[in-house]
Each structure stands twice: as structure tokens, then as C-alpha cells.
Scaffold this active site. Sequence first.
Site, PDB file in Angstrom:
ATOM      1  N   GLU A  82       0.824  -1.218   0.000  1.00  0.00           N
ATOM      2  CA  GLU A  82       0.000   0.000   0.000  1.00  0.00           C
ATOM      3  C   GLU A  82       0.855   1.264   0.000  1.00  0.00           C
ATOM      4  OE1 GLU A  82      -3.026   0.292  -0.666  1.00  0.00           O
ATOM      5  OE2 GLU A  82      -3.665  -1.784  -0.513  1.00  0.00           O
TER       6      GLU A  82
ATOM      7  N   TYR B 136      -5.608   7.387   3.519  1.00  0.00           N
ATOM      8  CA  TYR B 136      -5.847   6.250   2.626  1.00  0.00           C
ATOM      9  C   TYR B 136      -5.131   4.989   3.110  1.00  0.00           C
ATOM     10  CZ  TYR B 136      -5.267   2.819  -0.890  1.00  0.00           C
ATOM     11  OH  TYR B 136      -5.247   1.609  -1.506  1.00  0.00           O
TER      12      TYR B 136
ATOM     13  N   ASP C  21      -9.306   6.270  -2.308  1.00  0.00           N
ATOM     14  CA  ASP C  21      -8.229   6.750  -3.178  1.00  0.00           C
ATOM     15  C   ASP C  21      -8.873   7.451  -4.366  1.00  0.00           C
ATOM     16  OD1 ASP C  21      -9.314   4.606  -4.535  1.00  0.00           O
ATOM     17  OD2 ASP C  21      -7.449   4.228  -5.594  1.00  0.00           O
TER      18      ASP C  21
ATOM     19  N   CYS D 106     -14.937   1.835 -14.983  1.00  0.00           N
ATOM     20  CA  CYS D 106     -15.236   3.226 -14.623  1.00  0.00           C
ATOM     21  C   CYS D 106     -13.956   4.050 -14.730  1.00  0.00           C
ATOM     22  CB  CYS D 106     -15.823   3.277 -13.212  1.00  0.00           C
ATOM     23  SG  CYS D 106     -16.627   4.847 -12.802  1.00  0.00           S
TER      24      CYS D 106
ATOM     25  N   CYS E  24     -19.566   2.234 -19.627  1.00  0.00           N
ATOM     26  CA  CYS E  24     -20.775   2.121 -18.802  1.00  0.00           C
ATOM     27  C   CYS E  24     -21.640   0.922 -19.183  1.00  0.00           C
ATOM     28  CB  CYS E  24     -21.587   3.406 -18.895  1.00  0.00           C
ATOM     29  SG  CYS E  24     -20.699   4.845 -18.240  1.00  0.00           S
TER      30      CYS E  24
ATOM     31  N   CYS F   3     -20.811  -2.008 -17.052  1.00  0.00           N
ATOM     32  CA  CYS F   3     -20.659  -1.784 -15.613  1.00  0.00           C
ATOM     33  C   CYS F   3     -21.753  -2.477 -14.814  1.00  0.00           C
ATOM     34  CB  CYS F   3     -20.697  -0.291 -15.322  1.00  0.00           C
ATOM     35  SG  CYS F   3     -20.479   0.082 -13.561  1.00  0.00           S
TER      36      CYS F   3
END
Length: 304
Positions: free
Chosen positions: A51, A132, A150, A203, A210, A213
Site C-alpha cells: 500500500e 488512505y 483513493d 469506470c 458504462c 458496468c
Amino acid sequence: MSDAAQGAAAQPLKPALVREINRALLAWYGASARPLKIRERSDPYGVLVSEVMAQQTQISRVDQLATAFLERFPTLEALAEAETAAVLVAWKGLGYNRRAVALQRAAAVAVAAGGLPSSVEALMALPGIGPYTARAVAAIAFRGREIPVDVNIARILNRLLGSSTPLSPREAQARANEFGSQLADGEAGTWAQAAMDLASTICRPVAPLCDRCPLHQRCASAGQPFHKEPRTATPRTPFAHTRRWLRGRLLDELREAGREGISIAGARGVHNEVAVAATISAMVSEGLAESLGGDRYRLPHRGD
DNA sequence: AAAACGGGGTT
DNA sequence: AACCCAGTTTT
């Protein structure tokens, strides 16, 4: 403070709708997750390393470099005790080198405290760990309930909720946690990774897909004509003229030189000796280099 | 609030 | 050649 003055907080989504979105997202993830090696580890140390590496860094690169780093420094203790020079050498290719120094300091603090903490608050107190990363580690490694927000998750929230103006960081966290609050224990980390995969593959920042999605039917922006804001072209100074270039150049020289170090005498590209001296001095104060006396410097080492 | 901080992949 | 990136810290 009136709502009008502060900006009215959008009302929460109905829990039933939140659960439906969660279901659709997690189902999509089960079928379409990106194959990332870093996901093979869910231990706190492994998650922390990946991370921190992922801060402002493409995940594909993190996925390539994290394995070697974790082999070189297999445990929190190993990282805490290592030469900082070795950590910076292993960090090569990742950029934002202060992250490596902060990560090692975080490891040292955690070891002294008996291990990595599990709460967002305690994680955020560690160097180099912000809102985050603290939530990502807490959610993925410690079954935390808060969603790490994020740039990907912020984009999904903005589109999904149809925000007229982008959510502030505080608003985005609150809206993200609406989803976290409707998840089973331990699912927040999976939800976050699912959302990030969706943001990366469907996205997307530009030209979102779309029609593919899983949240299409629940999205305020689905089918809306997408167009990127025209960017005003800002005249860019040549990269080799920047301080970042010089820092990167010096750090590479230091990596190459090893324990003997380098002399900083002489110019580096367009940067004269004065600029080089000022820059190496800043790097020393940031823990990226140490003085050997005179004009000689090296990466930070513990002993002689 | 704005600037500093890397470097490599994508368009 | 711009743009973008699983952000955080410092000014």
C-alpha cells in the site's frame, strides 16, 4: 452553521440500495478481478508494504516490484533492522523515495511497539501513512470497517452519486463508509479492491465503459455523455532542469556507489555545484543521504 | 491552500 | 508530449 452556508450534506442512500450495490460490485469482482500477485498476501506487513508502494504509483508497477522487496525484507523486523541504504536500493524504480525512508521508520516504530497497530488512528500516527493507507491496511489486513478512499474510489462515488461538484475528501470518506457499514465483517477490504478494479477497467477516468458496468442501473452518470475537461496547456520546463531530475540523478549515483559514496563536486547537467550542494543537503535532512565529510556523501548506513 | 515529491506506462 | 497514477508531508 446553516446547511445553506455550509453546503447541504447529501442524504444517505437507502441501506437496501447500498446492499444491492455492494452485492453487484462483489459479484462482479468475483468474476472479473485483476490478477495481482500482491493480493496473495493479506498479512499486515505485506499489505503495508504494497500500500505504501501504491501511493501515487501505478499498481502494475507495484505488483512487479513488491515481490522482490518482500523477499529482500521478509518481515517487519527485517525491514526495521536493515540498512537504509539497502532499502533505498530495493526501492529503485518506484519513485518518491522519501516513502522508503518513512516506511522503514514506520517499521521501526511498530517493532518497538510490539507489531503493527490495527486501528486507523494508530496507523495514521506512523510516518508516511495517511488517511488512505491507514484505512487500506486496517481494512485488508485487520478486517477494518472503513473504506480506504483513493482517486479510484472517489471517482466511482462522484459518478455513482452524481455529485454536481466533486465530493470533498471528508464527504467522500463519509459516503464510502455508507457502503462499508452494510458489509459483512471483514469485507471492506475486498469491497475497496473491487471498486478499484472497477475504476481501473470499467469506470475509467476517460472513456468509461458504462455498458459493461455492474452498477449501470444504479449509477447517476451512466449513459451521460462523457467528455474530458479541456486542459489548459501549461508550458513545462524541461525535466532535466528540475530539482526532481537532479534528486533522482544524485540518488542513482548514490545507489551505484555503495558504501564508498560519491563526491558531489562538479555540475550535474545544467545544475551547477551550488545547486548540487543545496540539493544533497536537502536530501540529507530527509534521510536520503548522509555526509562523509568534505564533499563526499553516501546512502544512509548504520555503521562506519 | 499550494507546492514538493519520481518515474514509468498510456494515449 | 501530455496525462495519469491504490497519497503524504511540508511550506
